[in-house]
Design a protein around this motif. Structure first.
Motif, PDB file in Angstrom:
ATOM      1  N   VAL A 149      24.079  58.417 102.017  1.00  9.53           N
ATOM      2  CA  VAL A 149      24.180  58.084 100.355  1.00  9.53           C
ATOM      3  C   VAL A 149      25.264  58.180  99.965  1.00  9.53           C
TER       4      VAL A 149
ATOM      5  N   VAL B 181      27.049  54.541 100.167  1.00  7.46           N
ATOM      6  CA  VAL B 181      26.331  53.631  99.367  1.00  7.46           C
ATOM      7  C   VAL B 181      27.058  53.765  97.900  1.00  7.46           C
TER       8      VAL B 181
ATOM      9  N   ARG C 278      20.552  47.257  92.549  1.00  3.64           N
ATOM     10  CA  ARG C 278      20.446  48.364  93.487  1.00  3.64           C
ATOM     11  C   ARG C 278      19.378  48.507  94.411  1.00  3.64           C
ATOM     12  N   ASP C 279      18.423  47.791  94.075  1.00  3.41           N
ATOM     13  CA  ASP C 279      17.234  47.916  94.806  1.00  3.41           C
ATOM     14  C   ASP C 279      17.039  46.699  95.781  1.00  3.41           C
TER      15      ASP C 279
ATOM     16  N   GLN D 250      17.473  44.668  99.471  1.00  2.60           N
ATOM     17  CA  GLN D 250      17.100  45.060 100.904  1.00  2.60           C
ATOM     18  C   GLN D 250      18.539  45.540 101.551  1.00  2.60           C
TER      19      GLN D 250
ATOM     20  N   PHE E 256      22.379  46.500 100.867  1.00  5.00           N
ATOM     21  CA  PHE E 256      23.473  47.263 100.017  1.00  5.00           C
ATOM     22  C   PHE E 256      24.684  46.790 100.164  1.00  5.00           C
TER      23      PHE E 256
ATOM     24  N   ASP F 278      21.472  47.946 105.727  1.00  5.91           N
ATOM     25  CA  ASP F 278      20.468  48.118 104.869  1.00  5.91           C
ATOM     26  C   ASP F 278      20.506  49.681 104.724  1.00  5.91           C
ATOM     27  N   LYS F 279      19.532  50.162 103.979  1.00  2.47           N
ATOM     28  CA  LYS F 279      19.701  51.690 103.485  1.00  2.47           C
ATOM     29  C   LYS F 279      18.879  52.728 104.347  1.00  2.47           C
ATOM     30  N   SER F 280      18.270  52.038 105.522  1.00  4.76           N
ATOM     31  CA  SER F 280      17.920  52.941 106.600  1.00  4.76           C
ATOM     32  C   SER F 280      18.745  53.121 107.508  1.00  4.76           C
TER      33      SER F 280
END
Length: 213
Positions: free
Chosen positions: A9, A12, A148-149, A151, A153, A173-175
């Motif tokens: 986090v 990001v 920010r949403d 797929q 970042f 991606d955020k994963s």
């Protein structure tokens, strides 16, 4: 093929805070975009990787990509994807099956035919520095989506300083997944036909056709 399309986090938020509309980055991006717009069609060898360092994942795929305008054909060992700008065919050779669906540009934001113009809509961009990719000195540019949403970042591009060609790009991606693509053996195609970007069932005897339209 697993669909190719690490960050914690903190990473990001740091990346987002650095993003801006960088004039130096824009000059490089515009030069790259102009270069490809002048080319009627091209083919190239492409290597793609799915990387997740936390999970120890590093899957690599290689194949060939052909592009003409909004159309493209991606040929990999485990999958053939053809997009003529209206219809998408996804052929799976191991089961001799093709899925046919309508093309939705919103679902294909980072397709091979769009990566060169992605920065023009909905992204901030910043010139990070320089890095050598496969022997070519490249400008390293980060694209950060305004949404920010989104797929992905972050999208990192490496663009040759010598000829403005795109050598590699990575989508984060955020994963924690990173999707990396590297281009080699770029060739301009002067006699490419629109019919080259359509699936011909006659070339695949006994193919099982699944029409999802």
């Amino acid at each position: 093929m697993k669909k190719l399309v690490l960050a914690v986090v903190f990473g990001v938020f740091v990346t987002a805070s650095m993003a801006q509309y960088d004039e130096n980055a824009l000059a490089v991006l515009d030069a790259m975009s102009a270069k490809y717009k002048k080319i009627p069609a091209y083919s190239a060898a492409i290597t793609s990787s799915l990387i997740n360092e936390t999970e120890g994942l590093n899957e690599q795929f290689s194949g060939k990509i052909s592009v003409k305008g909004e159309m493209y054909k991606l040929e990999l060992e485990e999958q053939l994807v053809i997009n003529n700008g209206t219809t998408v065919w996804t052929y799976l050779p191991d089961v001799n099956e093709v899925n046919i669906d309508n093309y939705n540009p919103e679902d294909d934001e980072m397709s091979p035919s769009k990566i060169y113009d992605a920065y023009k809509n909905g992204y901030k961009y910043v010139l990070i520095g320089e890095q050598t990719i496969n022997g070519a000195l490249c400008s390293e540019i980060d694209l950060i989506p305004n949404d920010r949403d989104a797929q992905f970042f972050k999208i990192k591009l490496f663009i040759s300083k010598k000829d403005n060609s795109l050598k590699s790009w990575t989508m984060f991606d955020k994963s924690g997944n990173k999707y990396k693509y590297t281009i080699k053996d770029f060739k301009q195609l002067n006699n490419s036909k629109d019919s080259d970007f359509a699936f011909n069932a006659a070339d695949f005897p006994g193919v099982d056709i699944i029409d999802l339209r």
